[in-house]
Design an enzyme around this catalytic site. Structure first.
Site, PDB file in Angstrom:
ATOM      1  N   LYS A  70       0.404  -0.993  -0.411  1.00  0.00           N
ATOM      2  CA  LYS A  70       0.484   0.115   0.137  1.00  0.00           C
ATOM      3  C   LYS A  70       0.708   1.341   0.137  1.00  0.00           C
ATOM      4  O   LYS A  70       1.799   1.525   0.612  1.00  0.00           O
ATOM      5  CB  LYS A  70      -0.999  -0.262   1.505  1.00  0.00           C
ATOM      6  CG  LYS A  70      -1.988  -0.971   1.464  1.00  0.00           C
ATOM      7  CD  LYS A  70      -2.893  -0.957   2.508  1.00  0.00           C
ATOM      8  CE  LYS A  70      -4.151  -2.044   2.371  1.00  0.00           C
ATOM      9  NZ  LYS A  70      -5.238  -1.583   3.217  1.00  0.00           N
ATOM     10  N   GLU A  71       0.557   2.356  -0.990  1.00  0.00           N
ATOM     11  CA  GLU A  71       0.924   3.361  -0.922  1.00  0.00           C
ATOM     12  C   GLU A  71       0.372   4.781  -0.551  1.00  0.00           C
ATOM     13  O   GLU A  71      -1.224   4.612  -0.767  1.00  0.00           O
ATOM     14  CB  GLU A  71       2.118   3.114  -1.938  1.00  0.00           C
ATOM     15  CG  GLU A  71       0.997   3.814  -3.443  1.00  0.00           C
ATOM     16  CD  GLU A  71       1.970   4.210  -4.616  1.00  0.00           C
ATOM     17  OE1 GLU A  71       3.150   3.997  -4.884  1.00  0.00           O
ATOM     18  OE2 GLU A  71       1.251   4.786  -5.731  1.00  0.00           O
ATOM     19  N   LYS A  83       4.486  14.902  -7.537  1.00  0.00           N
ATOM     20  CA  LYS A  83       3.424  14.250  -6.873  1.00  0.00           C
ATOM     21  C   LYS A  83       4.805  13.056  -5.499  1.00  0.00           C
ATOM     22  O   LYS A  83       5.507  12.315  -6.663  1.00  0.00           O
ATOM     23  CB  LYS A  83       2.630  13.626  -7.496  1.00  0.00           C
ATOM     24  CG  LYS A  83       1.911  12.235  -6.944  1.00  0.00           C
ATOM     25  CD  LYS A  83       0.899  11.980  -7.705  1.00  0.00           C
ATOM     26  CE  LYS A  83      -0.326  11.135  -7.443  1.00  0.00           C
ATOM     27  NZ  LYS A  83      -1.079  10.296  -8.883  1.00  0.00           N
TER      28      LYS A  83
END
Length: 159
Positions: A70-71, A83
């Site tokens: 998960k990021e 970003k």
């Protein structure tokens, strides 16, 4: 141990168009649709594309490195077109990394061209230093090339 990998690719698209893709969730959607050989799935688990958004990435079988993670979007700078995401669960964190950050920068080169600069930054504790060999910029190169192809195909008509 700290490490960094970078890649740059020139796009034949204005920086504003490239940022519309990279600065939003659209790049994740495009990757999920167009790169099944790299990603089995890209799922939005939290957020709306802004800072704090969490994506669950599951790599296709046979892709080197971790099976997924998960990021979290930790920085979205619309003015400078930067970003950043950081792994917050699983993946590299389970392999001794204390930080695994991906940064996309869209750099204006001219009216009709820009550069996508992809960077991976990582920190790894010394006991797991050999795991640094698992870090590869190749998936970001593939994503940048996909974005280039997509932007070239979907150019607005100049007639």
């Amino acid at each position: 141990m700290f490490g960094e990998l970078q890649h740059e690719l020139e796009l034949h698209a204005p920086a504003s168009e490239a940022w519309d893709l990279f600065g939003t969730l659209r790049i994740g959607q495009l990757v999920a649709e167009e790169l099944p050989q790299l990603f089995q799935s890209v799922e939005l688990t939290e957020g709306d594309g802004g800072v704090g958004t969490v994506l669950k990435l599951t790599f296709a079988p046979g892709v080197g490195g971790p099976s997924g993670y998960k990021e979290k979007f930790t920085k979205i700078d619309n003015e400078n077109r930067i970003k950043e995401t950081e792994v917050v669960e699983g993946g590299y964190l389970e392999l001794g990394f204390s930080l695994f950050r991906v940064r996309f920068e869209v750099i204006e080169k001219g009216e009709e061209s820009s550069i996508i600069k992809s960077t991976i930054e990582y920190e790894l504790n010394d006991d797991n230093a050999s795991n640094a060999s698992l870090v590869s910029i190749q998936s970001l190169v593939t994503i940048a090339e996909l974005a280039k192809s997509y932007l070239n195909k979907n150019k607005p008509s100049t007639q």
